[in-house]
Design a protein around this motif. Structure first.
Motif, PDB file in Angstrom:
ATOM      1  N   PRO A  74     -16.548  95.180 -53.986  1.00 12.49           N
ATOM      2  CA  PRO A  74     -15.156  95.479 -53.620  1.00 12.49           C
ATOM      3  C   PRO A  74     -15.035  95.614 -52.095  1.00 12.49           C
ATOM      4  O   PRO A  74     -15.978  96.054 -51.435  1.00 12.49           O
ATOM      5  N   GLY A  76     -12.129  96.619 -48.818  1.00 10.44           N
ATOM      6  CA  GLY A  76     -10.794  97.067 -48.393  1.00 10.44           C
ATOM      7  C   GLY A  76     -10.397  96.329 -47.131  1.00 10.44           C
ATOM      8  O   GLY A  76      -9.817  95.248 -47.167  1.00 10.44           O
ATOM      9  N   GLY A  78     -12.951  96.616 -44.447  1.00  8.64           N
ATOM     10  CA  GLY A  78     -14.252  96.472 -43.786  1.00  8.64           C
ATOM     11  C   GLY A  78     -14.464  97.378 -42.588  1.00  8.64           C
ATOM     12  O   GLY A  78     -15.165  97.003 -41.656  1.00  8.64           O
ATOM     13  N   THR A  79     -13.916  98.605 -42.601  1.00 10.98           N
ATOM     14  CA  THR A  79     -14.131  99.510 -41.457  1.00 10.98           C
ATOM     15  C   THR A  79     -15.285 100.495 -41.698  1.00 10.98           C
ATOM     16  O   THR A  79     -15.491 101.404 -40.905  1.00 10.98           O
ATOM     17  N   SER A  80     -16.005 100.320 -42.789  1.00 11.97           N
ATOM     18  CA  SER A  80     -17.090 101.271 -43.057  1.00 11.97           C
ATOM     19  C   SER A  80     -18.251 101.045 -42.089  1.00 11.97           C
ATOM     20  O   SER A  80     -18.288 100.049 -41.366  1.00 11.97           O
ATOM     21  N   PRO A 138      -9.034 108.856 -40.895  1.00 15.07           N
ATOM     22  CA  PRO A 138     -10.344 108.536 -40.324  1.00 15.07           C
ATOM     23  C   PRO A 138     -10.241 107.739 -39.019  1.00 15.07           C
ATOM     24  O   PRO A 138     -11.237 107.224 -38.533  1.00 15.07           O
ATOM     25  N   THR A 143      -7.997 101.120 -46.071  1.00 15.56           N
ATOM     26  CA  THR A 143      -7.242 101.124 -47.328  1.00 15.56           C
ATOM     27  C   THR A 143      -7.514 102.432 -48.087  1.00 15.56           C
ATOM     28  O   THR A 143      -8.591 103.030 -47.940  1.00 15.56           O
ATOM     29  N   THR A 150     -15.367 105.712 -50.132  1.00 15.99           N
ATOM     30  CA  THR A 150     -16.330 106.283 -49.182  1.00 15.99           C
ATOM     31  C   THR A 150     -16.173 107.809 -49.047  1.00 15.99           C
ATOM     32  O   THR A 150     -16.836 108.420 -48.235  1.00 15.99           O
ATOM     33  N   SER A 153     -12.948 111.232 -44.609  1.00 16.04           N
ATOM     34  CA  SER A 153     -12.164 112.386 -44.141  1.00 16.04           C
ATOM     35  C   SER A 153     -11.649 112.086 -42.746  1.00 16.04           C
ATOM     36  O   SER A 153     -10.916 111.124 -42.569  1.00 16.04           O
ATOM     37  N   ILE A 209     -11.745 100.314 -57.944  1.00  9.56           N
ATOM     38  CA  ILE A 209     -10.527 101.135 -57.973  1.00  9.56           C
ATOM     39  C   ILE A 209      -9.356 100.193 -57.707  1.00  9.56           C
ATOM     40  O   ILE A 209      -9.347  99.484 -56.697  1.00  9.56           O
ATOM     41  N   HIS A 375     -16.029 116.251 -35.873  1.00  6.65           N
ATOM     42  CA  HIS A 375     -14.989 117.018 -36.566  1.00  6.65           C
ATOM     43  C   HIS A 375     -15.621 118.388 -36.791  1.00  6.65           C
ATOM     44  O   HIS A 375     -15.991 118.761 -37.903  1.00  6.65           O
ATOM     45  N   GLU A 419     -19.198 111.997 -43.914  1.00  8.76           N
ATOM     46  CA  GLU A 419     -18.012 111.201 -44.246  1.00  8.76           C
ATOM     47  C   GLU A 419     -18.224 109.701 -44.193  1.00  8.76           C
ATOM     48  O   GLU A 419     -17.471 108.955 -44.823  1.00  8.76           O
TER      49      GLU A 419
HETATM   50  C1  LIG Z   1     -13.900 103.427 -35.051  1.00  7.35           C
HETATM   51  C2  LIG Z   1     -14.092 104.005 -36.424  1.00  7.35           C
HETATM   52  C3  LIG Z   1     -13.977 105.379 -36.610  1.00  7.35           C
HETATM   53  C4  LIG Z   1     -14.170 105.933 -37.873  1.00  7.35           C
HETATM   54  N1  LIG Z   1     -14.029 107.269 -38.028  1.00  7.35           N
HETATM   55  C5  LIG Z   1     -14.142 107.808 -39.259  1.00  7.35           C
HETATM   56  C6  LIG Z   1     -13.893 109.185 -39.473  1.00  7.35           C
HETATM   57  O1  LIG Z   1     -13.582 109.934 -38.550  1.00  7.35           O
HETATM   58  N2  LIG Z   1     -13.998 109.663 -40.741  1.00  7.35           N
HETATM   59  C7  LIG Z   1     -14.324 108.870 -41.808  1.00  7.35           C
HETATM   60  O2  LIG Z   1     -14.385 109.350 -42.939  1.00  7.35           O
HETATM   61  N3  LIG Z   1     -14.563 107.567 -41.627  1.00  7.35           N
HETATM   62  C8  LIG Z   1     -14.478 107.014 -40.393  1.00  7.35           C
HETATM   63  N4  LIG Z   1     -14.686 105.669 -40.226  1.00  7.35           N
HETATM   64  C9  LIG Z   1     -15.079 104.869 -41.401  1.00  7.35           C
HETATM   65  C10 LIG Z   1     -13.872 104.621 -42.324  1.00  7.35           C
HETATM   66  O3  LIG Z   1     -12.867 103.898 -41.617  1.00  7.35           O
HETATM   67  C11 LIG Z   1     -14.313 103.831 -43.556  1.00  7.35           C
HETATM   68  O4  LIG Z   1     -15.409 104.401 -44.209  1.00  7.35           O
HETATM   69  C12 LIG Z   1     -13.159 103.680 -44.554  1.00  7.35           C
HETATM   70  O5  LIG Z   1     -12.961 104.872 -45.295  1.00  7.35           O
HETATM   71  C13 LIG Z   1     -13.447 102.517 -45.467  1.00  7.35           C
HETATM   72  O6  LIG Z   1     -12.209 101.938 -45.883  1.00  7.35           O
HETATM   73  P1  LIG Z   1     -12.053 100.350 -45.879  1.00  7.35           P
HETATM   74  O7  LIG Z   1     -10.732 100.041 -46.471  1.00  7.35           O
HETATM   75  O8  LIG Z   1     -12.303  99.798 -44.531  1.00  7.35           O
HETATM   76  O9  LIG Z   1     -13.216  99.948 -46.897  1.00  7.35           O
HETATM   77  P2  LIG Z   1     -14.401  98.907 -46.727  1.00  7.35           P
HETATM   78  O10 LIG Z   1     -15.144  99.128 -45.483  1.00  7.35           O
HETATM   79  O11 LIG Z   1     -13.867  97.547 -46.972  1.00  7.35           O
HETATM   80  O12 LIG Z   1     -15.325  99.326 -47.960  1.00  7.35           O
HETATM   81  C14 LIG Z   1     -16.046 100.517 -47.904  1.00  7.35           C
HETATM   82  C15 LIG Z   1     -16.798 100.765 -49.203  1.00  7.35           C
HETATM   83  O13 LIG Z   1     -15.883 101.048 -50.237  1.00  7.35           O
HETATM   84  C16 LIG Z   1     -15.979 100.085 -51.289  1.00  7.35           C
HETATM   85  N5  LIG Z   1     -14.609  99.789 -51.696  1.00  7.35           N
HETATM   86  C17 LIG Z   1     -13.586  99.361 -50.907  1.00  7.35           C
HETATM   87  N6  LIG Z   1     -12.468  99.239 -51.641  1.00  7.35           N
HETATM   88  C18 LIG Z   1     -12.800  99.597 -52.903  1.00  7.35           C
HETATM   89  C19 LIG Z   1     -12.084  99.652 -54.130  1.00  7.35           C
HETATM   90  N7  LIG Z   1     -10.784  99.355 -54.199  1.00  7.35           N
HETATM   91  N8  LIG Z   1     -12.743 100.039 -55.243  1.00  7.35           N
HETATM   92  C20 LIG Z   1     -14.059 100.372 -55.196  1.00  7.35           C
HETATM   93  N9  LIG Z   1     -14.780 100.327 -54.078  1.00  7.35           N
HETATM   94  C21 LIG Z   1     -14.160  99.946 -52.947  1.00  7.35           C
HETATM   95  C22 LIG Z   1     -16.716  98.911 -50.695  1.00  7.35           C
HETATM   96  O14 LIG Z   1     -17.446  98.199 -51.678  1.00  7.35           O
HETATM   97  C23 LIG Z   1     -17.616  99.588 -49.694  1.00  7.35           C
HETATM   98  O15 LIG Z   1     -18.762 100.093 -50.341  1.00  7.35           O
HETATM   99  C24 LIG Z   1     -14.496 105.090 -38.973  1.00  7.35           C
HETATM  100  C25 LIG Z   1     -14.599 103.710 -38.778  1.00  7.35           C
HETATM  101  C26 LIG Z   1     -14.413 103.165 -37.530  1.00  7.35           C
HETATM  102  C27 LIG Z   1     -14.543 101.686 -37.370  1.00  7.35           C
END
Ligand SMILES: Cc1cc2nc3c(=O)[nH]c(=O)nc-3n(C[C@@H](O)[C@@H](O)[C@H](O)COP(=O)(O)OP(=O)(O)OC[C@H]3O[C@@H](n4cnc5c(N)ncnc54)[C@H](O)[C@@H]3O)c2cc1C
Length: 462
Positions: A74, A76, A78-80, A138, A143, A150, A153, A209, A375, A419
């Motif tokens: 899956p 979203g 790609g910011t992980s 975050p 998404t 993930t 927070s 999800i 944080h 987080e």
């Molecule tokens: C500059 C920067 C700062 C950040 N700061 C923080 C912070 O302060 N706190 C924090 O918590 N995070 C932070 N992050 C990380 C945060 O943005 C990611 O972890 C985010 O929560 C992931 O969401 P995404 O939509 O990009 O998911 P993705 O990166 O696309 O996917 C993340 C994971 O979730 C899974 N996934 C995605 N969508 C679904 C779905 N619908 N169903 C099941 N699994 C799914 C994927 O398989 C993957 O394992 C930061 C990132 C960046 C680049």
């Protein structure tokens, strides 16, 4: 656990196209973009990227892959940060970004139901006119599905909680195509195992999800923000602890060390003091915000905090928090051409000063460029190693500091990640953190994904 060996072949591709038509993409640049996140971890492109538009389509796509034991990842936006979306064994990337409908907003219940591809900014723009907001921030415009997956927070979790606190219910497509709803919308329930919280933080390893119901909060009557610098890191952290112990319901309390402040000044042409600094935000009524500010100002003064810079107007606050959210990119700009290796740990608040100070000293001894931001109200801090991606020795040294930091946090009864999550970057630390409990996690994985097709190689080593 069986290992999926099957690749996505032409036969399966034809089946996927029969379901999703030209929303099945095999173009190399799209595949590559979907195989890497924002981290330094090497990417692995999936064999195909599919953009479903409904839960029913996800069911059909999952069933097609499950029948041939082809991995499903899956995605979203790609910011992980720990290699979460890398298709380590190839397979189908399921990009949920086109499932972006806000299905219902219920102001009287203060909740909203959305498809998984809705981003937090989209939801916030949608609910603002009703006086509501979605609190988890975050920084990145991730998404809701990715944030739930993930257990994200961010800056205001100290006051409002993390995704763990905000998700009321999920619709999940399991690895065999069955669809479950994890709970009703009631604010609390004692009816059976808590499946909602099992899927929050499951990183795509247990199911997809497709829909979430999340809690919303009322926009506070008054908001005020402030920045203040300290003579050293210990004084800044002591101020955090004193603030929390005094019961001030601070909405955000963020630490940036002197390296990060220097990076921010250069990146955004600002003129903050280049010293350990706390960024605060206070929410409440006009009267209570003034009281909170006065209390924290006095506490900070006791620890040498001076020159409070206030921002009460929305545009000034936005500028201040933009500076905080730019931290990652400002750190990168310290060394053009470098890549960021962002890592986070979280410890009980009483151990925070010790953990940060030992980590800062370790970084300094290593000769690496690596700001610390955190944080800190939650005991959570990040190190951003600014590394030359072509220098193997530098990467090794950064990994060694990271490993020592993680083991230090675990030894303090903390966690290897507060987080960012596990992905494949932190997979090696779970045994040290969880011991026997890791066996229980494996049993859950086997029960829900016996074929091992859901985002293989993440959280649990194959
Ligand atoms: C500059 C920067 C700062 C950040 N700061 C923080 C912070 O302060 N706190 C924090 O918590 N995070 C932070 N992050 C990380 C945060 O943005 C990611 O972890 C985010 O929560 C992931 O969401 P995404 O939509 O990009 O998911 P993705 O990166 O696309 O996917 C993340 C994971 O979730 C899974 N996934 C995605 N969508 C679904 C779905 N619908 N169903 C099941 N699994 C799914 C994927 O398989 C993957 O394992 C930061 C990132 C960046 C680049």
């Amino acid at each position: 656990m069986s290992t999926p060996a099957a690749r996505l072949d032409d036969g399966l591709l034809a089946e996927l196209r029969a379901i999703a038509g030209d929303r099945v993409v095999t173009n190399a640049s799209v595949r590559e973009r979907h195989g890497r996140d924002e981290s330094y971890h090497p990417g692995h492109a999936p064999d195909a990227v599919v953009f479903p538009q409904s839960t029913e389509e996800v069911v059909a796509l999952v069933r097609a892959c499950a029948a041939r034991k082809v991995p499903i990842i899956p995605f979203g936006v790609g910011t992980s940060l720990e290699g979460h979306v890398a298709a380590l064994q190839g397979g189908m990337c399921l990009d949920l970004s086109r499932m972006n409908r806000i299905i219902a907003v219920r102001p009287e219940d203060m909740d909203a139901t959305c498809e998984a591809g809705v981003t937090r900014k989209h939801l916030n723009e949608y609910v603002r006119d009703r006086g509501l907001f979605f609190t988890v921030d975050p920084g990145a415009d991730a998404t809701l599905g990715g944030m739930a997956a993930t257990r994200a927070s961010g800056t205001n979790a100290v006051r409002y909680g993390t995704m763990r606190d905000k998700v009321l219910s999920l619709v999940v497509v399991l690895a065999d195509g069955r669809v479950i709803r994890t709970s009703r919308r009631a604010r609390k329930s004692a009816a059976g195992y808590d499946l909602t919280h099992l899927f929050v933080g499951s990183e795509g390893t247990l199911g997809v999800i497709t829909e979430l119901t999340v809690r919303l909060n009322g926009i506070p009557e008054a908001i005020s923000a402030a920045v203040t610098a300290f003579p050293d890191l210990a004084s800044a952290v002591d101020t955090v602890i004193a603030t929390l112990q005094s019961g001030v319901p601070v909405a955000r309390i963020e630490l940036l060390d002197e390296v990060q402040m220097k990076a921010l000044n250069r990146y955004a042409k600002l003129s903050y003091r280049e010293a350990p600094t706390l960024f605060f935000e206070f929410h409440g009524s006009d009267k209570s915000v003034i009281e909170q500010v006065e209390t924290v100002k006095a506490l900070a003064r006791d620890f040498g905090g001076a020159d409070f810079q206030w921002a009460a107007r929305p545009e000034d606050r936005a500028k201040l928090w933009q500076a905080r959210h730019d931290a990652h990119y400002a750190a990168m700009a310290l060394r053009p051409g470098a890549r960021g290796m962002a890592t986070d740990v979280c410890v009980p608040i009483s151990r925070l000063a010790e953990c940060i100070l030992e980590t800062r000293a370790d970084i300094d001894r290593s000769g690496l460029v690596a700001p610390i931001v955190g944080h800190v109200g939650d005991g959570n801090f990040h190190v951003i190693f600014v590394i030359d991606p072509d220098d193997a020795d530098e990467i090794r040294r950064a990994q060694a500091v990271n490993e020592r930091m993680v083991l230090r946090a675990i030894a303090m009864d903390g966690t290897c990640t507060g987080e960012h999550g596990v992905g494949y970057g932190k997979i090696g630390f779970l045994a040290a953190e969880h011991g026997e409990a890791l066996g229980a996690m494996r049993a859950i994985k086997r029960a829900l994904d016996p074929g091992g097709i859901m985002n293989p190689g993440k959280i649990l080593a194959p």
